[in-house]
Enzyme design. Sequence first.
Site, PDB file in Angstrom:
ATOM      1  N   HIS A 241       0.806  -1.222   0.000  1.00  0.00           N
ATOM      2  CA  HIS A 241       0.000   0.000   0.000  1.00  0.00           C
ATOM      3  C   HIS A 241       0.842   1.277   0.000  1.00  0.00           C
ATOM      4  O   HIS A 241       0.617   2.196  -0.792  1.00  0.00           O
ATOM      5  CB  HIS A 241      -0.898   0.039   1.239  1.00  0.00           C
ATOM      6  CG  HIS A 241      -1.696  -1.193   1.495  1.00  0.00           C
ATOM      7  ND1 HIS A 241      -2.914  -1.430   0.918  1.00  0.00           N
ATOM      8  CD2 HIS A 241      -1.446  -2.268   2.301  1.00  0.00           C
ATOM      9  CE1 HIS A 241      -3.412  -2.575   1.354  1.00  0.00           C
ATOM     10  NE2 HIS A 241      -2.528  -3.113   2.190  1.00  0.00           N
ATOM     11  N   ASP A 242       1.785   1.324   0.943  1.00  0.00           N
ATOM     12  CA  ASP A 242       2.450   2.607   1.218  1.00  0.00           C
ATOM     13  C   ASP A 242       3.431   2.988   0.109  1.00  0.00           C
ATOM     14  O   ASP A 242       3.552   4.172  -0.233  1.00  0.00           O
ATOM     15  CB  ASP A 242       3.164   2.538   2.572  1.00  0.00           C
ATOM     16  CG  ASP A 242       2.179   2.329   3.721  1.00  0.00           C
ATOM     17  OD1 ASP A 242       0.959   2.457   3.493  1.00  0.00           O
ATOM     18  OD2 ASP A 242       2.637   2.010   4.834  1.00  0.00           O
TER      19      ASP A 242
END
Length: 316
Positions: A241-242
């Site tokens: 995600h990040d």
Amino acid sequence: MTSDTMSPRPRIVLDCDPGLDDAIAILTAAHFGELVGITTVNGNVGIEHTTHNALATAQIAGLDVPVHRGAARPLIAPTMDAARIHGATGLGDVTLPGLTRSVDSEDAVAFLCDTARSVDDLHLVAVGPLTNVALALRHDPDLRSRLGGLTIMGGGAHAGNVTPVAEFNVWADPEAAAIVFREAAPITMVGLDVTHKVLLGGDEAARMRSAGTPAADFAAGLLDYAYDRCREYGLDAAPVHDATAIIAVTHPHLFRSSSHPVAVELHGEHTRGMTVTDVRPAAAIAAAPAPPAHDVVWDADAQAVIDLIVEAVVNS
Ligand code: BDR
Ligand code: CA
């Protein structure tokens, strides 16, 4: 798509809670951006661990970047972690070196506010609970206007992960997220709608490991751990995600977004932490008072994003 087509290196402060994918995001931000600083927040694990992990990641990659420790708990909500996914110390089962440095300060909020004043066109990318960002907005209500961009990994219009409708970073400190969504428009919301499409697995871990650098070995170990957790849930690849949020800043042409009012649900019995995204036609929305509009990221050239994340790690 290669790094030849990327935007000029944006200046980034990364607010994070490492965290497997946060650590890969640090490497990605340092490779494709100018990483001006890292601030840490309680989230995936406690602040002692997230701060230690940020320092360790920078050290492994040889990054000379300031690290400032931030909030130890959410504004109001009880402290909840994601150690089930990230491991008890937040970085899976990789062995970390002894730290050779410590934090530059214990005041992430002051660093965020000062840096927004002193660095032109700064991009604040927040990939953990939004506690530090909310506190910084309380400290300097003009913070948003000083920033070139505010991108978060969090939320999702049509998906949750901690609950059917809530994503971890918003759910972990919903009151902070509500302040940020209400007072810091426009945010670029890199939520689960897009991050669930950027999936890495064993092949990418092998490509990373083939670089043979300490940072690439480290990242491959993190990805292996994430991939194993995902397989326990019946998935055959892991969202990162990040790091995807970082690529949305450094390579925005690879993403598709549109502007919609978003509000954070605080009171619903089954919906606390949901990012309620109004996708009705503008004319229908205009009929009633609407929350501020944000850039909701829906989709990406997933393979190009995956290749860039691998490229960043391999060159770290
Ligand atoms: C987000 O939650 C955390 O566990 C990850 O680091 C990511 O920031 C995904 O929901
Ligand atoms: Ca995170």
